[in-house]
Scaffold this active site. Structure first.
Site, PDB file in Angstrom:
ATOM      1  N   GLN A 203       0.290   0.153  -2.729  1.00  0.00           N
ATOM      2  CA  GLN A 203       0.797   1.211  -3.912  1.00  0.00           C
ATOM      3  C   GLN A 203      -0.154   1.774  -4.596  1.00  0.00           C
ATOM      4  O   GLN A 203      -0.362   3.047  -4.447  1.00  0.00           O
ATOM      5  CB  GLN A 203       1.511   0.485  -5.117  1.00  0.00           C
ATOM      6  N   LEU A 204      -1.444   1.224  -4.861  1.00  0.00           N
ATOM      7  CA  LEU A 204      -2.369   1.943  -5.444  1.00  0.00           C
ATOM      8  C   LEU A 204      -3.267   2.790  -4.430  1.00  0.00           C
ATOM      9  O   LEU A 204      -3.902   3.866  -4.717  1.00  0.00           O
ATOM     10  CB  LEU A 204      -3.453   1.072  -6.088  1.00  0.00           C
TER      11      LEU A 204
ATOM     12  N   ALA B 125      -5.093  -6.796  -1.495  1.00  0.00           N
ATOM     13  CA  ALA B 125      -5.085  -8.346  -2.169  1.00  0.00           C
ATOM     14  C   ALA B 125      -3.739  -8.629  -1.607  1.00  0.00           C
ATOM     15  O   ALA B 125      -3.262  -8.151  -1.014  1.00  0.00           O
ATOM     16  CB  ALA B 125      -5.075  -7.959  -3.595  1.00  0.00           C
TER      17      ALA B 125
ATOM     18  N   THR C 298      -0.785 -10.089  -2.817  1.00  0.00           N
ATOM     19  CA  THR C 298       0.085  -9.930  -3.900  1.00  0.00           C
ATOM     20  C   THR C 298       1.154 -10.554  -4.201  1.00  0.00           C
ATOM     21  O   THR C 298       2.078 -10.487  -5.204  1.00  0.00           O
ATOM     22  CB  THR C 298       0.081  -8.478  -4.325  1.00  0.00           C
TER      23      THR C 298
ATOM     24  N   TYR D  58      -2.394 -17.446  -6.930  1.00  0.00           N
ATOM     25  CA  TYR D  58      -2.626 -15.984  -7.038  1.00  0.00           C
ATOM     26  C   TYR D  58      -3.655 -15.767  -8.213  1.00  0.00           C
ATOM     27  O   TYR D  58      -4.802 -15.083  -7.653  1.00  0.00           O
ATOM     28  CB  TYR D  58      -1.265 -15.272  -7.303  1.00  0.00           C
TER      29      TYR D  58
END
Length: 286
Positions: A11-12, A61, A63, A126
């Site tokens: 997404q980022l 990451a 996530t 996490y």
């Protein structure tokens, strides 16, 4: 500068790629697992050296919060070990690293917004692996900036906003927790902030970023449906205890953004304005 962006298909990372053309003075190396396995130290060292990388934006990451509970080894590799490799490689070159972290480093028992110096107390695999990643980054790279965020969404990939739009169209009724409070973060806004930081220059430390405002997942869902024009699905508030998950969710994860606003002089958009922009973009997708 030569800038390595990891997790470029997330997404980022996807939002950063869209904005890169406005920063043509820099050379961006956008990578995901196919281009660079960041859990392979030799591969990381070789990539950074060969391409003379000046700085790294680590968006990669593990996530999947619930899956992390049963995949601790992989979660640790991506969230703790890989950031250490990246920090070591760029640290030896005297370069900088922006590392994306999470509100899950806190257990969510506070009642006022978390400041950067609040004592972390993760209550999930996490969160624990992300906190260890923060510490590793700070240890191995003097010019490191840890940027914690929360409730990330965008037109890309899988996220809460897109899921609620899909379910709102498919179902007559939805139950959404109302006793988890936080602030959504539009990945486009976060990407814009990251590139602004790159331009201003890295001022090492831990920072918090999310959009402005405070809301529950239930109220967020109601806003998503209202803005998306979904009026045939009834959204009901439910308790967290009525929706058990493998990983513990912080009941309160509002982040205080005073530091990043003061140090970098940024204006943080209100969550509903950003949500409208995201949904407009989603509607325009084929």
């Amino acid at each position: 500068m030569n800038i390595l962006v990891t997790g470029c298909n997330g997404q980022l990372g996807s939002e950063i790629r869209l904005l890169e053309s406005s920063y043509s003075q820099h050379c961006f190396f956008n990578t995901d697992i196919e281009e660079l396995d960041i859990t392979d130290q030799m591969a990381v060292d070789a990539f950074v050296a060969k391409n003379q990388i000046d700085g790294i934006v680590n968006c990669a990451a593990f996530t999947a919060v619930d899956k992390a509970e049963s995949n601790k080894e992989l979660c640790t590799a991506l969230n703790t070990v890989a950031p250490a490799y990246l920090a070591s490689a760029i640290g030896r070159r005297g370069g900088w690293l922006i590392h994306i972290s999470t509100d899950y480093v806190f257990d969510g028992t506070a009642h006022t917004p978390y400041q950067e110096d609040a004592t972390p107390s993760p209550d999930s695999v996490y969160g624990s692996t992300k906190l260890a990643g923060e510490l590793a980054v700070s240890k191995f790279c003097q010019r490191s900036l840890v940027l914690r965020t929360a409730w990330l969404y965008s037109p890309f990939g899988n996220n809460f906003v897109k899921t609620m739009i899909r379910l709102g169209k498919e179902r007559d009724e939805l139950g959404v927790v109302f006793d988890q409070i936080g602030t959504p973060t539009y990945a486009h806004d976060l990407a814009t902030t990251i590139l602004h930081i790159v331009e201003i220059g890295i001022k090492p430390g831990v920072y918090h970023y999310s959009n402005e405002g405070v809301i529950s997942w239930y109220d967020f869902t109601k806003a998503i449906h209202r803005i998306a024009g979904i009026d045939t699905c009834k959204v009901k508030p439910i308790h967290t205890i009525d929706y058990p998950t493998p990983a513990h969710r912080p009941p309160y994860s509002v982040l205080d953004k005073s530091k990043i606003k003061e140090v970098y002089g940024i204006d943080v958009p209100y969550w509903e304005e950003s949500l409208r922009d995201c949904i407009d973009r989603i509607k325009k997708e084929p």
